[in-house]
Design an enzyme around this catalytic site. Sequence first.
Site, PDB file in Angstrom:
ATOM      1  N   THR A  10     -14.374  -1.618  12.121  1.00  0.00           N
ATOM      2  CA  THR A  10     -13.636  -1.175  13.303  1.00  0.00           C
ATOM      3  C   THR A  10     -14.043  -2.065  14.470  1.00  0.00           C
ATOM      4  O   THR A  10     -15.186  -2.511  14.546  1.00  0.00           O
ATOM      5  CB  THR A  10     -13.978   0.291  13.625  1.00  0.00           C
ATOM      6  OG1 THR A  10     -13.574   1.115  12.523  1.00  0.00           O
ATOM      7  CG2 THR A  10     -13.277   0.770  14.891  1.00  0.00           C
ATOM      8  N   TYR A  22     -12.949   9.404   1.216  1.00  0.00           N
ATOM      9  CA  TYR A  22     -13.999   9.044   2.166  1.00  0.00           C
ATOM     10  C   TYR A  22     -13.803   9.752   3.500  1.00  0.00           C
ATOM     11  O   TYR A  22     -12.671  10.020   3.933  1.00  0.00           O
ATOM     12  CB  TYR A  22     -13.949   7.543   2.461  1.00  0.00           C
ATOM     13  CG  TYR A  22     -14.833   6.684   1.597  1.00  0.00           C
ATOM     14  CD1 TYR A  22     -16.169   6.981   1.387  1.00  0.00           C
ATOM     15  CD2 TYR A  22     -14.325   5.527   1.022  1.00  0.00           C
ATOM     16  CE1 TYR A  22     -16.969   6.169   0.603  1.00  0.00           C
ATOM     17  CE2 TYR A  22     -15.118   4.697   0.239  1.00  0.00           C
ATOM     18  CZ  TYR A  22     -16.441   5.032   0.033  1.00  0.00           C
ATOM     19  OH  TYR A  22     -17.233   4.224  -0.733  1.00  0.00           O
ATOM     20  N   TYR A  25       0.197   4.440  -2.406  1.00  0.00           N
ATOM     21  CA  TYR A  25       0.000   5.809  -1.928  1.00  0.00           C
ATOM     22  C   TYR A  25       0.992   6.773  -2.586  1.00  0.00           C
ATOM     23  O   TYR A  25       0.639   7.904  -2.918  1.00  0.00           O
ATOM     24  CB  TYR A  25       0.135   5.863  -0.409  1.00  0.00           C
ATOM     25  CG  TYR A  25      -0.863   5.007   0.337  1.00  0.00           C
ATOM     26  CD1 TYR A  25      -2.114   4.732  -0.210  1.00  0.00           C
ATOM     27  CD2 TYR A  25      -0.563   4.448   1.577  1.00  0.00           C
ATOM     28  CE1 TYR A  25      -3.033   3.940   0.463  1.00  0.00           C
ATOM     29  CE2 TYR A  25      -1.478   3.659   2.262  1.00  0.00           C
ATOM     30  CZ  TYR A  25      -2.706   3.403   1.692  1.00  0.00           C
ATOM     31  OH  TYR A  25      -3.608   2.614   2.357  1.00  0.00           O
ATOM     32  N   HIS A  50     -13.111  11.681   6.673  1.00  0.00           N
ATOM     33  CA  HIS A  50     -12.169  12.773   6.926  1.00  0.00           C
ATOM     34  C   HIS A  50     -10.885  12.426   6.170  1.00  0.00           C
ATOM     35  O   HIS A  50     -10.323  11.347   6.381  1.00  0.00           O
ATOM     36  CB  HIS A  50     -11.901  12.866   8.426  1.00  0.00           C
ATOM     37  CG  HIS A  50     -11.107  14.065   8.845  1.00  0.00           C
ATOM     38  ND1 HIS A  50      -9.898  14.404   8.270  1.00  0.00           N
ATOM     39  CD2 HIS A  50     -11.346  15.009   9.786  1.00  0.00           C
ATOM     40  CE1 HIS A  50      -9.427  15.489   8.845  1.00  0.00           C
ATOM     41  NE2 HIS A  50     -10.301  15.880   9.762  1.00  0.00           N
ATOM     42  N   ARG A  71       0.813  -1.206   0.000  1.00  0.00           N
ATOM     43  CA  ARG A  71       0.000   0.000   0.000  1.00  0.00           C
ATOM     44  C   ARG A  71       0.852   1.264   0.000  1.00  0.00           C
ATOM     45  O   ARG A  71       0.445   2.297  -0.538  1.00  0.00           O
ATOM     46  CB  ARG A  71      -0.948  -0.010   1.209  1.00  0.00           C
ATOM     47  CG  ARG A  71      -2.155  -0.917   1.003  1.00  0.00           C
ATOM     48  CD  ARG A  71      -3.137  -0.797   2.139  1.00  0.00           C
ATOM     49  NE  ARG A  71      -2.606  -1.293   3.403  1.00  0.00           N
ATOM     50  CZ  ARG A  71      -2.585  -2.566   3.753  1.00  0.00           C
ATOM     51  NH1 ARG A  71      -3.055  -3.486   2.932  1.00  0.00           N
ATOM     52  NH2 ARG A  71      -2.091  -2.945   4.920  1.00  0.00           N
ATOM     53  N   VAL A  82      -7.866  11.085   8.315  1.00  0.00           N
ATOM     54  CA  VAL A  82      -8.026  10.006   9.289  1.00  0.00           C
ATOM     55  C   VAL A  82      -7.819   8.668   8.593  1.00  0.00           C
ATOM     56  O   VAL A  82      -8.608   8.278   7.725  1.00  0.00           O
ATOM     57  CB  VAL A  82      -9.427  10.060   9.941  1.00  0.00           C
ATOM     58  CG1 VAL A  82      -9.611   8.882  10.895  1.00  0.00           C
ATOM     59  CG2 VAL A  82      -9.603  11.382  10.699  1.00  0.00           C
ATOM     60  N   SER A 123     -13.485  -1.782   5.981  1.00  0.00           N
ATOM     61  CA  SER A 123     -14.084  -0.620   6.650  1.00  0.00           C
ATOM     62  C   SER A 123     -14.515  -0.900   8.077  1.00  0.00           C
ATOM     63  O   SER A 123     -15.081  -0.015   8.731  1.00  0.00           O
ATOM     64  CB  SER A 123     -15.299  -0.125   5.844  1.00  0.00           C
ATOM     65  OG  SER A 123     -14.920   0.232   4.530  1.00  0.00           O
TER      66      SER A 123
END
Length: 253
Positions: A227, A84, A62, A86, A58, A89, A225
């Site tokens: 948590t 997506y 990036y 913030h 990744r 974050v 996604s």
Amino acid sequence: MGLGMTLGSHLTPLARSHIVSADVVFVGVSDGLVEQWVRRMHADVRSLQAFYTDGKARRATYREMVEAMLAEVRAGRRVCGVFYGHPGVFAQAPHEAVVRAREEGFVATMEPGVSSEDCLYADLGLDPGRFGCQHFEATQFMLHRRMVDTSAWLLLWQVGIAGDLGGGRFDTDAARLGVLVDVLVRHYPLRHEAIVYRAATLPFQAPRIERMPLSALPEATLGMSDTLAIPPCRAMEADPAIRGRLAALAGES
């Protein structure tokens, strides 16, 4: 810019104005419906999803995203990156893009958006001011002996890729989640409740709120996604000496 989590509901007027006034808009979202919605606001929208490839770290992805955005900045265009929630974050590319642009002498700003954390507080009825919250990225938490206050909430982000050392996976498995449980039971009973949470991204969706004992976590189906929210397992410990000092100061006033 941050789009917020729920399509169409969380976009701020300021973020919208930046998208509309840009020369080129880069979109870093994985949902095709969300990308189509952004395309309704601008004629030149370019997806960053093509930089993701199975097995590629990744960090490399990036870097390529940042370079794509900066190439347009260097060409003299007004560039808007859209992400997506913030954009600051759990999103490495936006931070790096802002830093790099400023180092090269360009004006770069980041506008906040409604994050998954914000949605979690609302959906779980969790007030971080009541007991306190600790936030860790799941794999980082596994790899380091962090100080855990079990009288506060523990939130582990990116639990859907927990245990990925190479940075190229887009999922986790029972074996890796078993290692995470072994780390957690250093601090919590095996029967202690854990909550798998995922914010709703479409207006007609409901958030995922799935409660289970820690022992059941390896069998859970998790996505990128998701948590993991772990409630406190003990009461906060009072400090009588500090209370006494503060009481004395209150008396003086």
